[in-house]
Design a protein around this motif. Sequence first.
Motif, PDB file in Angstrom:
ATOM      1  N   GLN A 140      18.883  35.316 -27.642  1.00  0.00           N
ATOM      2  CA  GLN A 140      17.764  34.671 -28.472  1.00  0.00           C
ATOM      3  C   GLN A 140      17.003  33.912 -27.516  1.00  0.00           C
ATOM      4  OE1 GLN A 140      16.941  34.138 -31.796  1.00  0.00           O
ATOM      5  NE2 GLN A 140      18.148  36.117 -32.029  1.00  0.00           N
ATOM      6  N   PHE A 141      15.629  34.193 -27.432  1.00  0.00           N
ATOM      7  CA  PHE A 141      14.784  33.643 -26.496  1.00  0.00           C
ATOM      8  C   PHE A 141      13.684  32.801 -27.045  1.00  0.00           C
ATOM      9  CE2 PHE A 141      16.261  38.027 -24.965  1.00  0.00           C
ATOM     10  CZ  PHE A 141      16.764  37.692 -23.779  1.00  0.00           C
ATOM     11  N   THR A 142      13.404  31.520 -26.313  1.00  0.00           N
ATOM     12  CA  THR A 142      12.568  30.549 -26.932  1.00  0.00           C
ATOM     13  C   THR A 142      11.112  30.838 -26.061  1.00  0.00           C
ATOM     14  OG1 THR A 142      14.253  29.043 -27.126  1.00  0.00           O
ATOM     15  CG2 THR A 142      11.917  28.225 -26.977  1.00  0.00           C
ATOM     16  N   VAL A 143      10.078  31.184 -26.843  1.00  0.00           N
ATOM     17  CA  VAL A 143       8.877  31.104 -26.455  1.00  0.00           C
ATOM     18  C   VAL A 143       8.022  29.765 -26.345  1.00  0.00           C
ATOM     19  CG1 VAL A 143       6.478  32.224 -26.664  1.00  0.00           C
ATOM     20  CG2 VAL A 143       8.626  33.783 -27.331  1.00  0.00           C
ATOM     21  N   GLN A 144       7.714  29.485 -25.201  1.00  0.00           N
ATOM     22  CA  GLN A 144       7.173  27.962 -25.081  1.00  0.00           C
ATOM     23  C   GLN A 144       5.773  28.013 -24.714  1.00  0.00           C
ATOM     24  OE1 GLN A 144       9.811  26.050 -22.096  1.00  0.00           O
ATOM     25  NE2 GLN A 144      10.024  24.554 -23.682  1.00  0.00           N
ATOM     26  N   SER A 145       4.872  27.428 -25.311  1.00  0.00           N
ATOM     27  CA  SER A 145       3.469  27.202 -24.878  1.00  0.00           C
ATOM     28  C   SER A 145       2.988  25.703 -25.597  1.00  0.00           C
ATOM     29  CB  SER A 145       2.730  28.271 -25.718  1.00  0.00           C
ATOM     30  OG  SER A 145       2.749  28.132 -27.151  1.00  0.00           O
ATOM     31  N   CYS A 146       1.637  25.513 -25.016  1.00  0.00           N
ATOM     32  CA  CYS A 146       0.979  24.318 -25.257  1.00  0.00           C
ATOM     33  C   CYS A 146       1.162  23.846 -26.933  1.00  0.00           C
ATOM     34  CB  CYS A 146      -0.317  24.169 -24.595  1.00  0.00           C
ATOM     35  SG  CYS A 146      -1.060  22.368 -25.049  1.00  0.00           S
ATOM     36  N   LYS A 147       1.513  22.631 -26.956  1.00  0.00           N
ATOM     37  CA  LYS A 147       1.743  22.461 -28.546  1.00  0.00           C
ATOM     38  C   LYS A 147       0.523  21.884 -29.155  1.00  0.00           C
ATOM     39  CE  LYS A 147       6.037  22.397 -27.633  1.00  0.00           C
ATOM     40  NZ  LYS A 147       6.778  23.697 -28.293  1.00  0.00           N
ATOM     41  N   GLN A 148      -0.753  21.632 -28.152  1.00  0.00           N
ATOM     42  CA  GLN A 148      -2.006  21.351 -28.749  1.00  0.00           C
ATOM     43  C   GLN A 148      -1.896  19.928 -29.639  1.00  0.00           C
ATOM     44  OE1 GLN A 148      -4.663  22.717 -27.236  1.00  0.00           O
ATOM     45  NE2 GLN A 148      -3.895  24.735 -26.834  1.00  0.00           N
ATOM     46  N   CYS A 149      -1.402  19.002 -28.871  1.00  0.00           N
ATOM     47  CA  CYS A 149      -1.053  17.938 -29.490  1.00  0.00           C
ATOM     48  C   CYS A 149      -2.525  17.051 -30.090  1.00  0.00           C
ATOM     49  CB  CYS A 149      -0.366  16.872 -28.360  1.00  0.00           C
ATOM     50  SG  CYS A 149       1.104  17.473 -27.763  1.00  0.00           S
ATOM     51  N   ALA A 150      -2.135  16.459 -31.014  1.00  0.00           N
ATOM     52  CA  ALA A 150      -3.340  15.478 -31.631  1.00  0.00           C
ATOM     53  C   ALA A 150      -3.534  14.464 -30.781  1.00  0.00           C
ATOM     54  CB  ALA A 150      -2.844  15.101 -33.036  1.00  0.00           C
ATOM     55  N   ASP A 151      -2.451  13.795 -29.824  1.00  0.00           N
ATOM     56  CA  ASP A 151      -2.633  12.844 -29.082  1.00  0.00           C
ATOM     57  C   ASP A 151      -2.094  13.331 -27.736  1.00  0.00           C
ATOM     58  OD1 ASP A 151      -3.395  10.252 -27.969  1.00  0.00           O
ATOM     59  OD2 ASP A 151      -1.317   9.518 -28.522  1.00  0.00           O
ATOM     60  N   THR A 200      -5.272  27.867  -6.202  1.00  0.00           N
ATOM     61  CA  THR A 200      -6.400  27.271  -6.301  1.00  0.00           C
ATOM     62  C   THR A 200      -6.450  25.686  -6.282  1.00  0.00           C
ATOM     63  OG1 THR A 200      -5.943  27.186  -8.785  1.00  0.00           O
ATOM     64  CG2 THR A 200      -6.832  29.154  -8.163  1.00  0.00           C
ATOM     65  N   GLY A 201      -5.277  24.994  -6.392  1.00  0.00           N
ATOM     66  CA  GLY A 201      -5.216  23.614  -6.367  1.00  0.00           C
ATOM     67  C   GLY A 201      -5.611  22.779  -7.712  1.00  0.00           C
ATOM     68  N   THR A 202      -5.595  23.734  -8.970  1.00  0.00           N
ATOM     69  CA  THR A 202      -5.860  23.079  -9.909  1.00  0.00           C
ATOM     70  C   THR A 202      -4.836  23.178 -11.139  1.00  0.00           C
ATOM     71  OG1 THR A 202      -7.157  25.110 -10.563  1.00  0.00           O
ATOM     72  CG2 THR A 202      -8.267  23.267  -9.594  1.00  0.00           C
ATOM     73  N   SER A 203      -4.910  22.510 -12.316  1.00  0.00           N
ATOM     74  CA  SER A 203      -4.019  22.611 -13.090  1.00  0.00           C
ATOM     75  C   SER A 203      -4.359  23.945 -14.168  1.00  0.00           C
ATOM     76  CB  SER A 203      -3.844  21.144 -13.873  1.00  0.00           C
ATOM     77  OG  SER A 203      -2.952  21.442 -14.977  1.00  0.00           O
ATOM     78  N   THR A 204      -3.443  24.223 -14.680  1.00  0.00           N
ATOM     79  CA  THR A 204      -3.795  25.562 -15.747  1.00  0.00           C
ATOM     80  C   THR A 204      -2.858  24.929 -16.931  1.00  0.00           C
ATOM     81  OG1 THR A 204      -1.775  26.891 -15.005  1.00  0.00           O
ATOM     82  CG2 THR A 204      -3.814  27.322 -13.986  1.00  0.00           C
ATOM     83  N   LYS A 205      -3.362  25.318 -18.187  1.00  0.00           N
ATOM     84  CA  LYS A 205      -2.669  25.187 -19.697  1.00  0.00           C
ATOM     85  C   LYS A 205      -3.480  25.919 -20.285  1.00  0.00           C
ATOM     86  CE  LYS A 205      -3.291  21.744 -21.915  1.00  0.00           C
ATOM     87  NZ  LYS A 205      -3.897  22.297 -23.166  1.00  0.00           N
ATOM     88  N   CYS A 206      -2.850  26.154 -21.661  1.00  0.00           N
ATOM     89  CA  CYS A 206      -2.957  27.127 -22.661  1.00  0.00           C
ATOM     90  C   CYS A 206      -4.257  26.746 -23.129  1.00  0.00           C
ATOM     91  CB  CYS A 206      -2.042  27.252 -24.013  1.00  0.00           C
ATOM     92  SG  CYS A 206      -2.440  28.175 -25.216  1.00  0.00           S
ATOM     93  N   VAL A 207      -5.321  27.804 -23.354  1.00  0.00           N
ATOM     94  CA  VAL A 207      -6.757  27.472 -23.813  1.00  0.00           C
ATOM     95  C   VAL A 207      -6.766  28.551 -25.310  1.00  0.00           C
ATOM     96  CG1 VAL A 207      -7.909  27.243 -21.528  1.00  0.00           C
ATOM     97  CG2 VAL A 207      -7.435  29.655 -22.535  1.00  0.00           C
ATOM     98  N   SER A 208      -5.531  28.844 -25.703  1.00  0.00           N
ATOM     99  CA  SER A 208      -5.698  29.434 -27.139  1.00  0.00           C
ATOM    100  C   SER A 208      -6.420  30.764 -27.018  1.00  0.00           C
ATOM    101  CB  SER A 208      -5.824  28.355 -28.269  1.00  0.00           C
ATOM    102  OG  SER A 208      -4.927  27.230 -28.512  1.00  0.00           O
ATOM    103  N   CYS A 209      -6.299  31.478 -26.105  1.00  0.00           N
ATOM    104  CA  CYS A 209      -7.184  32.670 -26.033  1.00  0.00           C
ATOM    105  C   CYS A 209      -6.661  33.946 -26.931  1.00  0.00           C
ATOM    106  CB  CYS A 209      -7.499  33.386 -24.546  1.00  0.00           C
ATOM    107  SG  CYS A 209      -5.921  33.666 -23.751  1.00  0.00           S
ATOM    108  N   GLY A 210      -5.470  33.824 -27.230  1.00  0.00           N
ATOM    109  CA  GLY A 210      -4.752  35.024 -27.755  1.00  0.00           C
ATOM    110  C   GLY A 210      -4.304  36.126 -27.248  1.00  0.00           C
ATOM    111  N   ARG A 211      -4.114  36.119 -25.782  1.00  0.00           N
ATOM    112  CA  ARG A 211      -3.904  37.303 -25.153  1.00  0.00           C
ATOM    113  C   ARG A 211      -2.364  37.452 -25.301  1.00  0.00           C
ATOM    114  NH1 ARG A 211      -6.254  42.134 -23.726  1.00  0.00           N
ATOM    115  NH2 ARG A 211      -5.296  42.606 -21.748  1.00  0.00           N
TER     116      ARG A 211
END
Length: 247
Positions: A140-151, A200-211
């Motif tokens: 069983q595998f866990t898919v992790q991605s950004c939680k898009q937190c309210a705070d 690139t020296g920059t941060s990356t995170k989920c943008v909810s593109c749906g790919r």
Amino acid sequence: MSDTQKTETVTTEQPPAAATPVAAGAEAAPADKKPPFFTRRTVLAMTGCGVAGLVVGGVLASWGVTTQSIASGRIELRTTPAKMIVTDRARCSGCQRCEMMCTLKNDGVAQQSIARVRVWDNYNFGAGVDTNDGIFGSCQFTVQSCKQCADPQCAKYCPVHAISADAETGARVVDEAACIGCGMCSAACPWGMPQVNAQTGTSTKCVSCGRCAEQCPNGAIKFIDWEDIAQKAIDGGVVSTTTLVEA
């Protein structure tokens, strides 16, 4: 008056008419795209309940989201103003195609270390050695991605305020032009989801593109439109069409 003079009088060229402001404006500025009517706010307002109410009411059952599946840990859901994001552990085969497709679209390379959705971190033993998950356990595998937190803590602790909510999708996104690559966002996130791209020296995170959802061969990740959820609510009698018109 001679015939030549008559001809010259008739064929005298008139100055061209000036272009109308409407035509000029239409070419310069196309009509603005209308925002979608069905968003998280409108759907929850129409149903008169929160996301938990939609689950209990069976509105999300067709996508596998029930009280039992959530309680068992099989299903995890998150919401943005534009989408509801559902991940299903029972459907994940651990192929990690989502990670490769994510970085191919957003970074132009297949680089799992900076993927905005991650399976590899839990591939061998799951979230921990005592979970009996992963390839050496229950498979069983866990898919992790950004939680898009309210705070969002990532945005709160960014020293240059490079993380903000996208005006169209509501997802928390990184402004690469402002990001200094300090890694504070990753350290502040309880799940460590933002990652600094060493190239690139920059941060990356989920943008909810749906790919990731588009390319998952098993449907383990779903990006659900609020319009579809609204229709399910109407069909199930959770909201009436009268309420829909009034909203």
